[in-house]
Motif scaffolding. Structure first.
Motif, PDB file in Angstrom:
ATOM      1  N   ASN A 230       0.521  -1.140   0.021  1.00  0.00           N
ATOM      2  CA  ASN A 230      -0.116  -0.154  -0.119  1.00  0.00           C
ATOM      3  C   ASN A 230       0.987   1.462  -0.013  1.00  0.00           C
ATOM      4  OD1 ASN A 230      -2.806  -0.917  -0.173  1.00  0.00           O
ATOM      5  ND2 ASN A 230      -2.599  -1.465   2.062  1.00  0.00           N
ATOM      6  N   TRP A 260       0.884   6.736   1.557  1.00  0.00           N
ATOM      7  CA  TRP A 260       0.168   5.466   2.027  1.00  0.00           C
ATOM      8  C   TRP A 260      -1.182   5.430   1.152  1.00  0.00           C
ATOM      9  CZ3 TRP A 260       0.694   0.944   4.336  1.00  0.00           C
ATOM     10  CH2 TRP A 260      -0.403   0.186   4.870  1.00  0.00           C
ATOM     11  N   ARG A 261      -1.430   4.352   0.307  1.00  0.00           N
ATOM     12  CA  ARG A 261      -2.758   4.390  -0.400  1.00  0.00           C
ATOM     13  C   ARG A 261      -2.977   5.658  -1.242  1.00  0.00           C
ATOM     14  NH1 ARG A 261      -5.270   2.335   4.769  1.00  0.00           N
ATOM     15  NH2 ARG A 261      -5.204  -0.032   4.531  1.00  0.00           N
ATOM     16  N   GLN A 287     -12.879   4.858   0.041  1.00  0.00           N
ATOM     17  CA  GLN A 287     -12.107   4.258   0.813  1.00  0.00           C
ATOM     18  C   GLN A 287     -12.312   4.658   2.173  1.00  0.00           C
ATOM     19  OE1 GLN A 287      -7.852   3.187  -0.281  1.00  0.00           O
ATOM     20  NE2 GLN A 287      -8.257   3.305  -2.345  1.00  0.00           N
ATOM     21  N   GLU A 289     -10.539   3.902   5.053  1.00  0.00           N
ATOM     22  CA  GLU A 289      -9.349   3.874   5.591  1.00  0.00           C
ATOM     23  C   GLU A 289      -8.763   5.152   5.685  1.00  0.00           C
ATOM     24  OE1 GLU A 289      -9.876   1.939   2.983  1.00  0.00           O
ATOM     25  OE2 GLU A 289      -9.887  -0.345   3.624  1.00  0.00           O
ATOM     26  N   ARG A 291      -5.912   7.568   4.687  1.00  0.00           N
ATOM     27  CA  ARG A 291      -5.000   7.549   3.592  1.00  0.00           C
ATOM     28  C   ARG A 291      -4.062   9.037   3.779  1.00  0.00           C
ATOM     29  NH1 ARG A 291      -8.318   7.617  -1.901  1.00  0.00           N
ATOM     30  NH2 ARG A 291      -9.861   8.343  -0.399  1.00  0.00           N
TER      31      ARG A 291
END
Length: 371
Positions: A230, A260-261, A287, A289, A291
């Motif tokens: 990622n 990250w991402r 997403q 999550e 990032r």
């Protein structure tokens, strides 16, 4: 707190009341122009695209308070509200756009790109303020830049094919007292306890301004083994130009990102035409999550004209001898969680005219929300 301080704050609030009202009206107009209707059109829109992207709205604030300590000159302050449409099948008939936007687009077909895999539309309202370094004199400062303010509305069209992007924007507005630079700057300076600039009587005269902006971009992923975990990085190249009495130039540059991402878009620089996720993404999946990533960018411009330095086009006004080549170097970071995004950037600009004593430094904060 003294009675004098209370009086100053009260006066500042009276001045600043107009700005939130303008802000609210701007947000409302942006939402009406580009966010899909909650009617039959919205149902048709969702039926047309299996993976429709979300519309978004963002608020960006630029200020030299975020730059060098004690610097308050040059590009002193900027405010921009931007609405971004979902990915579109068509600019003039797509039900993802409200009727008002489709009607406007029928008159701007010459500006709209075609033959693209993905397209979207961007609308923004912005105000920019420019001041000399000496805030304490009311006299005209011959060897420093003119006082100037611009108030602009912009309509833009993005067209993506793979890792290539074309972005075209039409900006219309005004420079001069009608842009309300004097009122806005003085109100904010009162709130933050800063001394007011006394030379706004010398600002540029009222003049309608326009600008056509076109840029091409190319995004290249940099492959590494740890990208499977990622982490990623990419490089985004850009080149293009602008024409109009607001400013004309040719430019080129690049941006490097690591994080990250990493998002699948065309840059994280808020001051770029297709920066901060206004370009069409490949996927609509949100997403949840966290990032985050950092970026470094540069832009080099050959400046042909710039009304904030050259002065008014049709009237005599204060002006300075501008430099033909100007460069920006910027760096910052972006954090995204779900439908929210926060970006901070800091920019160092080369001297824009011969007598400029300090190199400008300013910062930019952007908050975005998808719907």
């Amino acid at each position: 707190m003294s009675m004098m301080q209370l009086t100053d704050i009260s006066h500042a609030n009276q001045h600043i009341l107009k700005q939130p009202r303008l802000l609210i009206l701007s947000v409302g107009f942006s939402l009406c122009l580009l966010l899909p209707d909650t009617t039959k059109a919205a149902t048709e829109c969702k039926g047309e695209l299996e993976d429709i992207t979300r519309p978004a709205i963002s608020l960006r604030v630029d200020n030299d308070l975020f730059g060098a300590s004690g610097q308050d000159q040059g590009y002193s302050n900027g405010l921009q509200i931007t609405a971004t449409s979902p990915n579109l099948l068509d600019y003039q008939n797509d039900p993802c756009l409200p009727e008002i936007a489709r009607n406007i687009n029928r008159y701007l077909s010459w500006l709209q790109p075609d033959d693209a895999e993905q397209s979207n539309m961007v609308f923004s309202l912005s105000q920019s303020l420019f001041t000399p370094a000496d805030r304490y004199t009311s006299a005209l400062i011959d060897d420093d830049r003119p006082y100037a303010a611009t108030l602009l509305a912009s309509i833009g069209y993005n067209a993506r094919s793979g890792n290539h992007l074309r972005s075209s924007h039409l900006k219309l507005g005004v420079v001069g007292p009608a842009a309300m630079g004097f009122q806005v700057q003085n109100a904010w300076h009162k709130i933050f306890g800063l001394d007011r600039f006394k030379g706004w009587d010398n600002q540029l005269h009222n003049e309608p301004v326009f600008q056509l902006v076109h840029e091409r971009m190319y995004r290249a992923d940099i492959e590494h083994d740890w990208q499977q975990r990622n982490w990623g990085q990419d490089i985004i190249l850009h080149w293009g130009g602008a024409a109009g009495n607001l400013a004309s130039y040719l430019n080129t540059g690049a941006e490097w990102r690591f994080g990250w991402r990493l998002p699948d878009d065309f840059g994280s620089t808020p001051i770029r035409p297709a920066g901060e996720n206004t370009a069409p993404p490949k996927s609509a999946r949100a997403q949840r999550e966290w990032r985050y990533h950092m970026f470094v960018t540069f832009d080099a411009r050959w400046v042909i004209n710039n009304i904030t330095l050259d002065g008014n086009t049709f009237k005599d006004s204060h002006s300075v001898k501008k430099r033909p080549f100007v460069g920006d170097v910027g760096y910052g970071f972006v954090v995204t969680k779900g439908l929210w995004k926060f970006a901070f950037a800091r920019y160092h600009r080369s001297r824009e005219f011969d007598a400029q004593k300090e190199t400008p430094v300013f910062g930019s904060v952007t908050v975005s929300k998808q719907f």
